[in-house]
Design a protein around this motif. Structure first.
Motif, PDB file in Angstrom:
ATOM      1  N   UNK A 236      38.762  38.242  43.966  1.00 10.31           N
ATOM      2  CA  UNK A 236      38.175  37.021  43.440  1.00 10.31           C
ATOM      3  C   UNK A 236      38.416  35.805  44.317  1.00 10.31           C
ATOM      4  N   UNK A 237      38.799  36.018  45.586  1.00  6.90           N
ATOM      5  CA  UNK A 237      39.101  34.918  46.499  1.00  6.90           C
ATOM      6  C   UNK A 237      38.068  34.778  47.602  1.00  6.90           C
ATOM      7  N   UNK A 238      36.908  35.379  47.424  1.00  7.12           N
ATOM      8  CA  UNK A 238      35.913  35.329  48.494  1.00  7.12           C
ATOM      9  C   UNK A 238      35.402  33.916  48.730  1.00  7.12           C
ATOM     10  N   UNK A 239      35.536  33.049  47.719  1.00 11.21           N
ATOM     11  CA  UNK A 239      35.097  31.666  47.911  1.00 11.21           C
ATOM     12  C   UNK A 239      35.905  30.965  48.998  1.00 11.21           C
ATOM     13  N   UNK A 240      37.083  31.507  49.328  1.00 10.34           N
ATOM     14  CA  UNK A 240      37.869  30.922  50.404  1.00 10.34           C
ATOM     15  C   UNK A 240      37.266  31.219  51.776  1.00 10.34           C
ATOM     16  N   UNK A 241      36.568  32.361  51.881  1.00 12.84           N
ATOM     17  CA  UNK A 241      35.931  32.704  53.149  1.00 12.84           C
ATOM     18  C   UNK A 241      34.565  32.050  53.286  1.00 12.84           C
ATOM     19  N   UNK A 242      33.767  32.107  52.226  1.00  7.72           N
ATOM     20  CA  UNK A 242      32.435  31.512  52.285  1.00  7.72           C
ATOM     21  C   UNK A 242      32.553  30.024  51.983  1.00  7.72           C
ATOM     22  N   UNK A 243      32.177  29.214  52.940  1.00  9.38           N
ATOM     23  CA  UNK A 243      32.343  27.765  52.813  1.00  9.38           C
ATOM     24  C   UNK A 243      31.614  27.276  51.566  1.00  9.38           C
ATOM     25  N   UNK A 336      25.044  30.071  43.757  1.00 16.55           N
ATOM     26  CA  UNK A 336      24.718  28.900  42.947  1.00 16.55           C
ATOM     27  C   UNK A 336      25.066  29.138  41.480  1.00 16.55           C
ATOM     28  N   UNK A 337      24.813  30.323  40.976  1.00 17.43           N
ATOM     29  CA  UNK A 337      25.157  30.641  39.590  1.00 17.43           C
ATOM     30  C   UNK A 337      26.653  30.500  39.340  1.00 17.43           C
ATOM     31  N   UNK A 338      27.458  31.055  40.245  1.00 15.22           N
ATOM     32  CA  UNK A 338      28.911  30.989  40.079  1.00 15.22           C
ATOM     33  C   UNK A 338      29.414  29.560  40.222  1.00 15.22           C
ATOM     34  N   UNK A 339      28.823  28.802  41.160  1.00 14.80           N
ATOM     35  CA  UNK A 339      29.256  27.414  41.367  1.00 14.80           C
ATOM     36  C   UNK A 339      29.045  26.574  40.122  1.00 14.80           C
ATOM     37  N   UNK A 404      44.220  33.087  42.663  1.00 13.62           N
ATOM     38  CA  UNK A 404      43.651  31.793  43.017  1.00 13.62           C
ATOM     39  C   UNK A 404      44.641  30.663  42.839  1.00 13.62           C
ATOM     40  N   UNK A 405      45.476  30.772  41.797  1.00 18.37           N
ATOM     41  CA  UNK A 405      46.481  29.736  41.569  1.00 18.37           C
ATOM     42  C   UNK A 405      47.501  29.712  42.690  1.00 18.37           C
ATOM     43  N   UNK A 406      47.938  30.919  43.118  1.00 11.95           N
ATOM     44  CA  UNK A 406      48.949  30.994  44.182  1.00 11.95           C
ATOM     45  C   UNK A 406      48.347  30.723  45.556  1.00 11.95           C
ATOM     46  N   UNK A 407      47.122  31.227  45.777  1.00 11.87           N
ATOM     47  CA  UNK A 407      46.534  31.104  47.098  1.00 11.87           C
ATOM     48  C   UNK A 407      45.868  29.780  47.374  1.00 11.87           C
ATOM     49  N   UNK A 408      45.507  29.038  46.313  1.00 11.44           N
ATOM     50  CA  UNK A 408      44.791  27.793  46.531  1.00 11.44           C
ATOM     51  C   UNK A 408      45.588  26.788  47.341  1.00 11.44           C
ATOM     52  N   UNK A 409      46.861  26.606  46.965  1.00 14.42           N
ATOM     53  CA  UNK A 409      47.696  25.631  47.673  1.00 14.42           C
ATOM     54  C   UNK A 409      47.962  26.084  49.103  1.00 14.42           C
ATOM     55  N   UNK A 410      48.310  27.382  49.259  1.00 17.58           N
ATOM     56  CA  UNK A 410      48.610  27.907  50.592  1.00 17.58           C
ATOM     57  C   UNK A 410      47.383  27.807  51.493  1.00 17.58           C
ATOM     58  N   UNK A 411      46.221  28.181  50.938  1.00 16.85           N
ATOM     59  CA  UNK A 411      45.001  28.130  51.735  1.00 16.85           C
ATOM     60  C   UNK A 411      44.671  26.698  52.136  1.00 16.85           C
ATOM     61  N   UNK A 412      44.837  25.752  51.221  1.00 15.12           N
ATOM     62  CA  UNK A 412      44.526  24.354  51.536  1.00 15.12           C
ATOM     63  C   UNK A 412      45.389  23.850  52.690  1.00 15.12           C
ATOM     64  N   UNK A 413      46.687  24.192  52.647  1.00  9.93           N
ATOM     65  CA  UNK A 413      47.589  23.768  53.716  1.00  9.93           C
ATOM     66  C   UNK A 413      47.168  24.394  55.048  1.00  9.93           C
TER      67      UNK A 413
END
Length: 795
Positions: A236-243, A336-339, A404-413
């Motif tokens: 469920x983290x593919x949104x991190x790869x696709x801009x 677009x649907x998911x967004x 997503x909760x754990x990876x969001x902060x790490x990915x942002x950094x």
């Protein structure tokens, strides 16, 4: 005497009053009413438009709301007149001249056809390979239009190409001539910046880190291994790869924070952040998802700078309506649907869940701000997107909530650190080592989190594709959950939802008639058949082909597993491989990688010559816990549910051609039956007829993909099917199906069913075999292209 009048008691807001300030609702409803007329086939489009407008006029009792409704309809009508359905072009093997417009790092590119032996292709934009930007490519080529997905749940090339403005693909022959332009065109600023980013990340970061941050910064996933891409999807983290909007929020927020730290005035900082985000979107080519996210951030920034209060609901519906009016493909695009589903959940469902779940004593504290609130945001987004994911793929990656909760902060950094590494590339490596080190460390954590969560079998729920009634009820439940925050509506919504779910569940409590289902999947030049027994057990007969050049590309990974997920199948009770030809077992490793150990059933003899590759795969599966069985003529297998599988062939063992050892299986349910033959040739057919076994069947799978050495006239007369399935690859080099086979079927009164036209699905109810249509596309038109683009292309 009380000198002050008693305070007025404000009556609870009604549903109509809640919608009155949201002019965007009426604009969006007007747009969707016009879109329904454009997108749906007659007369459904006219009916849907009439219902939408009638509903809007009844609910919108104020003049401003009705004006917004009409304005939305007018916008959709005006912009929709610029779109027309995509021209249907035929595949052609002709001389082609094309100019290269863009080249990706993978080697694939986009070009425009300047000259072509088929005039319908002149001016079209196509995918191609070869040359650099501006080069002219000439030579004989095969020009192919995109294909629709013939297996439910797999990639729809036609819809994707239409949304990207492409008309097909060009495959060059051996005589390709690359001509440089007379006036060479230098690389654009965007191309130079992209190349600079790739080079800096490749030099200053570890290879795995460089691949991750290149993919996330430039939206180029070609350097990410296929297994890693699949892990991102499963977690469920593919949104991190696709801009997407996530990247724009991180970039804009990071820019804003940096400018505020250096004491830049807040208004100027917001404007600068918006400009950075817009420039970044332009650098990436401003595709629809990227442009959508950048525009949303820019508008939010301008609204804050102007000091005007922003109504989130009004902005949400205005943005949705505007995007649909500009591009009728938007409602069909999964991204677009998911967004919009996730955004709606953050706006309306998350606050309700906070009030319902977080105790009063914890509100406003650190626990709420740092843990509980982010967790509820992730839960809300997952709940809202779950019905869409189930409908499109049959899966719901619940692991995405904690991941997503754990990876969001790490990915942002890591994302900001990688951008900092690029921005400071003019400094010596040691001067920017802090940024590069942070990017490397964050990448390691992201990879570890993604691969572990994505490869954990329990992290994804496989409900299968719901029916339309269930989908609508799930969406209505989400809307009801959002409205639970309104006390005036709460006691009306809860009973209504309970009643609706009760009515939905009641038919399921009644025992439905048992049936056996058989699905013949289009996997190209190969076989793959899925049999669902009345008891619910599932067999896979053959696993389709694999590429000779790259075994990672196989029918199991690309066709069979997506269909199983869409159907909600998590486990196969048995896998049958008819014989050891690659086009029947090539997808088996791909299936085994996603499905746990099962029962592998093979023929008594693997044929002559042997197949070392297949024997190696069987040995590997056995070591992984698979149970291997050998089947021979005369065996009958059953689960005691009224159905059985009869093994009709092969009837002999010993040295013989491999196709002659193919398993021939007859599935019987009461008085209905289906015959699956693999690659059995006419000699094996004759041996089966001499055995005096019952071969009569309602449906026959033609042997060996329609080869002239199979499906003899005597065999057709004895089997006496009404229809016969022909499994072969479109434009295959073997000439399947053979014209003689089609003539035999015609003389025997058998209707051929060609799988390249679409997978075939059948239900055996005990009295006969009926074909079922799982994918009804008659309701929708499209895809579309803009008229002025056609005029510019000369087509």
């Amino acid at each position: 005497m009380n000198r002050f009048p008693p305070p007025k008691v404000q009556a609870p807001a009604t549903f109509l009053e809640l919608l009155q300030p949201l002019r965007g609702v009426w604009f969006c409803l007007g747009v969707f009413s016009g879109w329904a007329w454009l997108a749906m086939a007659a007369p459904f489009g006219a009916v849907a438009m009439g219902v939408g407008l009638g509903l809007g006029l009844v609910l919108a009792r104020r003049g401003a709301s009705r004006l917004a409704l009409g304005f939305g309809l007018l916008c959709q009508g005006a912009i929709g007149s610029l779109w027309s359905p995509v021209l249907v072009r035929e595949e052609s093997n002709v001389p082609v001249t094309a100019v290269v417009e863009r080249v990706y790092p993978s080697g694939a590119g986009i070009g425009r056809v300047l000259e072509c032996g088929d005039s319908a292709w002149i001016g079209s934009r196509v995918r191609l390979r070869g040359g650099r930007v501006g080069d002219t490519l000439r030579g004989p080529a095969i020009v192919r239009p995109p294909r629709e997905a013939t297996v439910p749940g797999t990639f729809d090339e036609r819809g994707w190409m239409a949304s990207e403005g492409l008309d097909g693909r060009v495959s060059w022959g051996d005589s390709l001539v690359v001509g440089s332009p007379e006036h060479p065109r230098g690389a654009s600023v965007s191309d130079k910046i992209r190349q600079h980013v790739r080079e800096v990340l490749a030099v200053r970061l570890e290879p795995s880190s460089a691949a991750l941050w290149t993919a996330t910064i430039l939206a180029e996933n070609d350097r990410v291994p296929a297994a890693a891409l699949d892990a991102f999807r499963q977690s469920g983290l593919f949104h991190m790869l696709s801009v997407s909007g996530f990247h724009m929020a991180v970039l804009g927020g990071g820019t804003l924070l940096l400018l505020c730290l250096v004491r830049v005035p807040r208004r100027i900082a917001w404007i600068a952040a918006a400009l950075v985000v817009v420039a970044y979107a332009a650098l990436l080519g401003a595709s629809a998802p990227i442009a959508r996210s950048a525009l949303a951030f820019a508008l939010a920034s301008l609204a804050w700078v102007s000091g005007r209060p922003v109504h989130s609901g009004n902005a949400f519906f205005l943005a949705l309506g505007a995007l649909v009016a500009m591009d009728p493909h938007v409602p069909f695009q999964l991204g677009a649907q998911l967004t919009f589903a996730a955004t709606a959940a953050l706006l309306w469902i998350s606050p309700v869940l906070e009030r319902m779940t977080i105790p009063v004593r914890l509100r406003g504290g650190r626990w709420e701000g740092w843990l509980l609130q982010p967790m509820l945001l992730s839960v809300s987004a997952t709940l809202a997107t779950a019905p869409i994911l189930a409908w499109s793929a049959g899966t719901v990656p619940w692991i995405g909530i904690p991941a997503g909760l754990a990876g969001g902060v790490v990915f942002s950094v890591g994302f900001l650190a990688a951008l900092g590494t690029v921005a400071l590339s003019f400094l010596p490596p040691w001067a920017a080592s802090g940024f590069s080190g942070a990017a490397d460390g964050a990448a390691r954590l992201v990879w570890e989190l993604t691969l572990r969560s994505g490869q954990w079998p329990g992290g994804t729920f496989y409900p299968g594709k719901p029916d339309v009634a269930t989908l609508l009820l799930l969406l209505a439940t989400l809307v009801g959950l959002a409205l639970l925050g309104r006390p005036a509506l709460r006691w009306k919504i809860v009973p209504a939802l309970l009643t609706a779910w009760g009515c939905w569940a009641w038919p399921g409590m009644v025992r439905t008639p048992r049936a056996m289902e058989v699905a013949f999947l289009d996997v190209g030049q190969g076989n793959a058949t899925l049999v669902t027994w009345p008891s619910g057990r599932v067999w896979l007969i053959d696993a389709g082909p694999a590429s000779w050049k790259d075994r990672a590309r196989n029918a199991g990974t690309e066709k069979i597993v997506p269909y199983l997920r869409r159907k909600g199948v998590e486990h196969l009770d048995a896998v049958v491989v008819s014989h050891a030809d690659l086009d029947h077992w090539g997808g088996l490793p791909g299936v085994a990688a996603k499905i746990g150990p099962s029962r592998l059933m093979l023929s008594l003899d693997s044929g002559t010559p042997g197949s070392p590759g297949f024997d190696s795969v069987v040995a590997e599966l056995q070591s992984g816990g698979w149970r291997v069985e050998r089947l021979g003529q005369g065996q009958k297998l059953t689960y005691g549910d009224g159905a059985r599988c009869e093994v009709l062939g092969p009837g002999s063992t010993g040295p013989m051609p491999r196709n002659r050892t193919s398993l021939v299986l007859r599935f019987v349910f009461d008085s209905s039956s289906v015959l699956v033959t693999g690659d059995a040739d006419s000699v094996e057919e004759a041996e089966i007829l001499r055995s005096q076994l019952n071969v009569t069947s309602d449906l026959l799978q033609a042997g060996h993909h329609g080869s002239r050495h199979s499906t003899s006239l005597e065999w057709l007369r004895e089997v006496a099917p009404r229809r016969s399935v022909l499994a072969y690859g479109a434009k295959n080099r073997y000439g399947h199906p053979n014209a003689q086979v089609l003539e035999r079927m015609d003389s025997a009164g058998v209707e051929p069913i060609h799988l390249p036209l679409g997978s075939a699905f059948f239900r055996m109810d005990g009295h006969g075999v009926e074909e079922i249509d799982l994918e009804t596309t008659d309701l929708w038109r499209g895809p579309w292209r803009r008229r002025y683009l056609w005029a510019a292309n000369g087509s």
